[in-house]
Write a protein that holds these residues in place. Structure first.
Motif, PDB file in Angstrom:
ATOM      1  N   ASP A  30       5.385  -1.200   0.251  1.00 46.22           N
ATOM      2  CA  ASP A  30       5.660  -2.383  -0.561  1.00 46.22           C
ATOM      3  C   ASP A  30       6.815  -2.081  -1.519  1.00 46.22           C
ATOM      4  OD1 ASP A  30       4.608  -0.797  -2.513  1.00 46.22           O
ATOM      5  OD2 ASP A  30       2.674  -1.812  -2.570  1.00 46.22           O
ATOM      6  N   ARG A  31       7.155  -3.062  -2.377  1.00 40.47           N
ATOM      7  CA  ARG A  31       8.354  -2.906  -3.184  1.00 40.47           C
ATOM      8  C   ARG A  31       8.211  -1.753  -4.175  1.00 40.47           C
ATOM      9  NH1 ARG A  31      10.271  -7.658  -6.844  1.00 40.47           N
ATOM     10  NH2 ARG A  31       9.936  -8.975  -5.019  1.00 40.47           N
ATOM     11  N   ASP A  32       7.013  -1.659  -4.774  1.00 44.79           N
ATOM     12  CA  ASP A  32       6.753  -0.586  -5.733  1.00 44.79           C
ATOM     13  C   ASP A  32       6.966   0.777  -5.084  1.00 44.79           C
ATOM     14  OD1 ASP A  32       5.443   0.893  -7.939  1.00 44.79           O
ATOM     15  OD2 ASP A  32       3.842   1.124  -6.450  1.00 44.79           O
ATOM     16  N   PHE A  33       6.415   0.928  -3.873  1.00 49.09           N
ATOM     17  CA  PHE A  33       6.527   2.205  -3.187  1.00 49.09           C
ATOM     18  C   PHE A  33       7.973   2.499  -2.809  1.00 49.09           C
ATOM     19  CE2 PHE A  33       6.552   4.221   1.102  1.00 49.09           C
ATOM     20  CZ  PHE A  33       6.296   5.502   0.673  1.00 49.09           C
ATOM     21  N   ARG A  34       8.686   1.460  -2.371  1.00 50.67           N
ATOM     22  CA  ARG A  34      10.089   1.666  -1.988  1.00 50.67           C
ATOM     23  C   ARG A  34      10.914   2.144  -3.168  1.00 50.67           C
ATOM     24  NH1 ARG A  34      12.453  -1.417   2.381  1.00 50.67           N
ATOM     25  NH2 ARG A  34      10.861  -1.796   3.956  1.00 50.67           N
ATOM     26  N   ALA A  35      10.597   1.579  -4.352  1.00 47.83           N
ATOM     27  CA  ALA A  35      11.339   1.986  -5.536  1.00 47.83           C
ATOM     28  C   ALA A  35      11.067   3.450  -5.858  1.00 47.83           C
ATOM     29  CB  ALA A  35      10.943   1.097  -6.714  1.00 47.83           C
ATOM     30  N   ARG A  36       9.778   3.839  -5.806  1.00 48.37           N
ATOM     31  CA  ARG A  36       9.424   5.228  -6.063  1.00 48.37           C
ATOM     32  C   ARG A  36      10.091   6.152  -5.059  1.00 48.37           C
ATOM     33  NH1 ARG A  36       3.412   5.782  -8.181  1.00 48.37           N
ATOM     34  NH2 ARG A  36       3.044   3.615  -8.723  1.00 48.37           N
ATOM     35  N   ALA A  37      10.017   5.729  -3.788  1.00 48.42           N
ATOM     36  CA  ALA A  37      10.583   6.546  -2.723  1.00 48.42           C
ATOM     37  C   ALA A  37      12.085   6.710  -2.927  1.00 48.42           C
ATOM     38  CB  ALA A  37      10.296   5.910  -1.372  1.00 48.42           C
TER      39      ALA A  37
END
Lengths: 336, 283
Positions: A203-210
């Motif tokens: 999801d967007r949150d994970f993509r940002a962290r990644a």
């Protein structure tokens, strides 16, 4: 092959001089990599065995698959290479080979250290909890139990899995599984990281962290190979792109050039999608018109002449197309 | 391709990663993952009975029930127990040791297939797979030995100093069985058909290892008895029975069994390592 130069610094690209690679330290070099394997090939069940003999059609047997055919590439420190190509073009097999996980039929791969491969099907143990998977994965990467225990809290926090961390991984969604795999694979910052479509389900949150973590890895002079069908993602992450088709390099060069060529050879499926949507919309509008006409006819069943109330409003295919065009298009973040 | 060639020459730190690591380095990599090697069998066992009602009780219940079945059939029914004083202990000892052997050797043929996706996503010395599988079977063998000791005490055997020699005998058994596991792991990878064929061969070994009966009570043919004596599994079983029941066992077994164990372990390990790169590939 159109362009095989591995130099992505355009300002230095004045001819193929000897000092080109002076400040480019290679971290991974693949030379003439071939991967072949044998697989069972079934016969077409619609042809009977009798007819097959008569027509001399080959029966189902073992067939050789030549998945990667002579790929050479050089990856440099701090560089990110994107790999694009249609389904079945050999991208995943190529990166498994580049990671030294399968035997090459020909060629060789040299690297400063073993690349970490991060794929969608990253082999975690489905019956074990996320926490135990983290422990096992990091032990396999060579960390000690004490080290993992010390970092466990931070690791779980980064994964963002919360309470789910103690549930068996089999209960995770594909996005949660991707989070876990990414967390494990990048916890020990690898010199070379290969990502095989592993970010697609996040999801967007994970993509940002990644994205943050990948930037950290790059800042630490790590290099990366990214397989993705999301071309805008490739464009934003990579300065160089390799286009693979049928196990062979079609083009290797600057991201913009290769992506543009790849796109023109494979017209974006989004256009087809739009066409389908437009057609569906037209059908819906026509159905609505018919419904209205019917309703009106029922209401005026006693009258003698049936004239639709909005006969002045535009109707017919041309008009409905107009109406459909400005329709909102969700998920349109593609590269036009 | 000229750029590629040049960069290879200028970078000394590039190492081939698609070649088999040299033996020394391989062993070093294995030792660096000792904690992983110990963790894998425990996690495998943790999930083994997860879906059952009784859960981990099965690790004890399984050998108990197996012992029960053989005791009922071969004890009072067929009376194979001639020439044996404490037949229950004699029989169950043989069954437990042989079960450890057969599970590891039979399971070996499926080891590499089972871990294919793991191997295709993570690098680690592949020898960890058969080793961990053997270790897992060994851990499951230990409750079986506890059952044997319980039966021994229940049937009137008294503990003696010979019981202290049980652990080293079991370690020798572990080394021997692990060596065999290395061999069948590679063989099973080359010939998947072995998965179907091997159990029959192992079953033959079951009857040739004196698990159910004392061979000397059934034949006095010297060459027939020699076949038993040369069988490493028979040697191991005999040594365990010697420790538990004070049954005579030839002295040379004390040399032969560790000898077999060393040869099979070293040979099996080398045989497995030689195909190191091939295990992740599709066959």
């Amino acid at each position: 092959m159109i362009d095989t130069t591995s130099n992505d610094y355009a300002d230095e690209d004045a001819g193929d001089d000897d000092d080109d690679t002076e400040d480019l330290v290679p971290t991974l070099v693949a030379r003439n990599v071939h991967v072949r394997y044998n697989s069972h090939a079934d016969r077409d069940p619609s042809t009977s065995l009798l007819r097959m003999r008569r027509k001399n059609v080959p029966r189902g047997s073992r067939a050789e698959v030549h998945a990667v055919r002579g790929v050479s590439l050089t990856l440099h420190q701090g560089e990110s290479i994107g790999i694009v190509g249609s389904n079945g073009s050999g991208k995943s097999t190529l990166v498994t080979a580049l990671s030294g996980l399968i035997e090459l039929s020909e060629g060789e791969v040299l690297a400063t250290s073993r690349p970490a491969l991060l794929g969608v099907g990253a082999a975690l143990r489905p019956k074990l909890s996320g926490r135990r998977n983290i422990m096992l994965g990091l032990l396999a990467l060579g960390l000690s139990r004490a080290e993992v225990n010390n970092r466990m809290k931070a690791i779980i926090k980064f994964s963002g899995l919360g309470d789910a961390i103690d549930r068996p991984m089999a209960t995770y969604s594909s996005g949660m599984r991707a989070r876990l795999a990414f967390t494990i694979a990048t916890e020990v910052a690898p010199d070379i990281l290969i990502i095989d479509e592993a970010l697609a389900v996040g999801d967007r949150d994970f993509r940002a962290r990644a994205a943050n973590r990948l930037q950290e890895i790059r800042d630490a002079a790590g290099s990366m190979i990214v397989i993705s069908h999301n071309l805008s993602e490739v464009a934003s992450m990579c300065n160089r792109v390799i286009w693979l088709e049928d196990g062979e390099v079609v083009q290797d060069g600057e991201a913009d050039t290769v992506l543009a060529n790849y796109e023109s050879a494979n017209p974006s499926p989004k256009k087809a999608e739009k066409r389908m949507k437009r057609r569906a919309m037209r059908r819906r509008i026509r159905a609505r018109e018919r419904e209205k006409a019917l309703e009106w006819a029922i209401e005026n069943v006693d009258g003698d002449i049936a004239i639709p109330p909005d006969s002045t409003a535009p109707s017919g295919p041309a008009a409905s197309e107009q109406a459909a065009d400005p329709a909102p298009r969700p998920s349109d973040g593609g590269v036009a | 391709m000229s750029t590629t060639e040049r960069s290879v020459d200028s970078a000394v730190e590039l190492k081939p990663i698609t070649q088999r690591p040299p033996l020394r380095q391989y062993i070093r990599e294995l030792r660096a993952r000792s904690e992983y090697i110990r963790a894998v069998p425990l996690s495998d066992m943790r999930v083994q009975h997860l879906d059952t009602l009784l859960g981990n009780v099965w690790f004890l219940l399984n050998p108990l029930m197996q012992a029960g079945v053989y005791l009922i059939i071969f004890g009072p029914l067929l009376a194979v127990d001639r020439g044996v004083d404490n037949y229950p202990v004699y029989l169950v000892t043989g069954i437990m040791v042989f079960r450890f052997f057969s599970q590891t050797v039979n399971g070996g043929t499926r080891n590499m297939k089972k871990n294919e996706s793991l191997m295709r996503s993570l690098y680690f010395p592949r020898a960890i797979i058969p080793f961990a599988a053997s270790l897992s079977n060994f851990y499951q063998f230990l409750p079986g030995m506890a059952v044997v000791l319980a039966i021994a005490l229940a049937t009137g055997e008294s503990p003696s100093w010979r019981w202290l020699l049980l652990p080293p005998i079991l370690v020798v058994a572990f080394i021997f069985v692990t060596g065999c596991g290395f061999i069948t792991s590679r063989l099973g990878h080359i010939f998947p058909d072995l998965d179907s064929a091997l159990p029959h061969i192992i079953r033959m070994g079951f009857y040739g290892s004196g698990v159910l009966y004392a061979p000397e009570s059934f034949t006095s043919n010297r060459s027939a008895l020699l076949v038993f004596d040369l069988n490493p599994v028979f040697q191991l079983v005999s040594l365990v029975r010697w420790a538990l029941l004070d049954r005579p066992s030839p002295d040379w077994f004390w040399l032969a069994a560790p000898g077999y164990a060393t040869v099979f372990f070293v040979g099996g390990f080398l045989y497995f390592w030689r195909a190191e790169l091939r295990y992740g590939s599709q066959q």
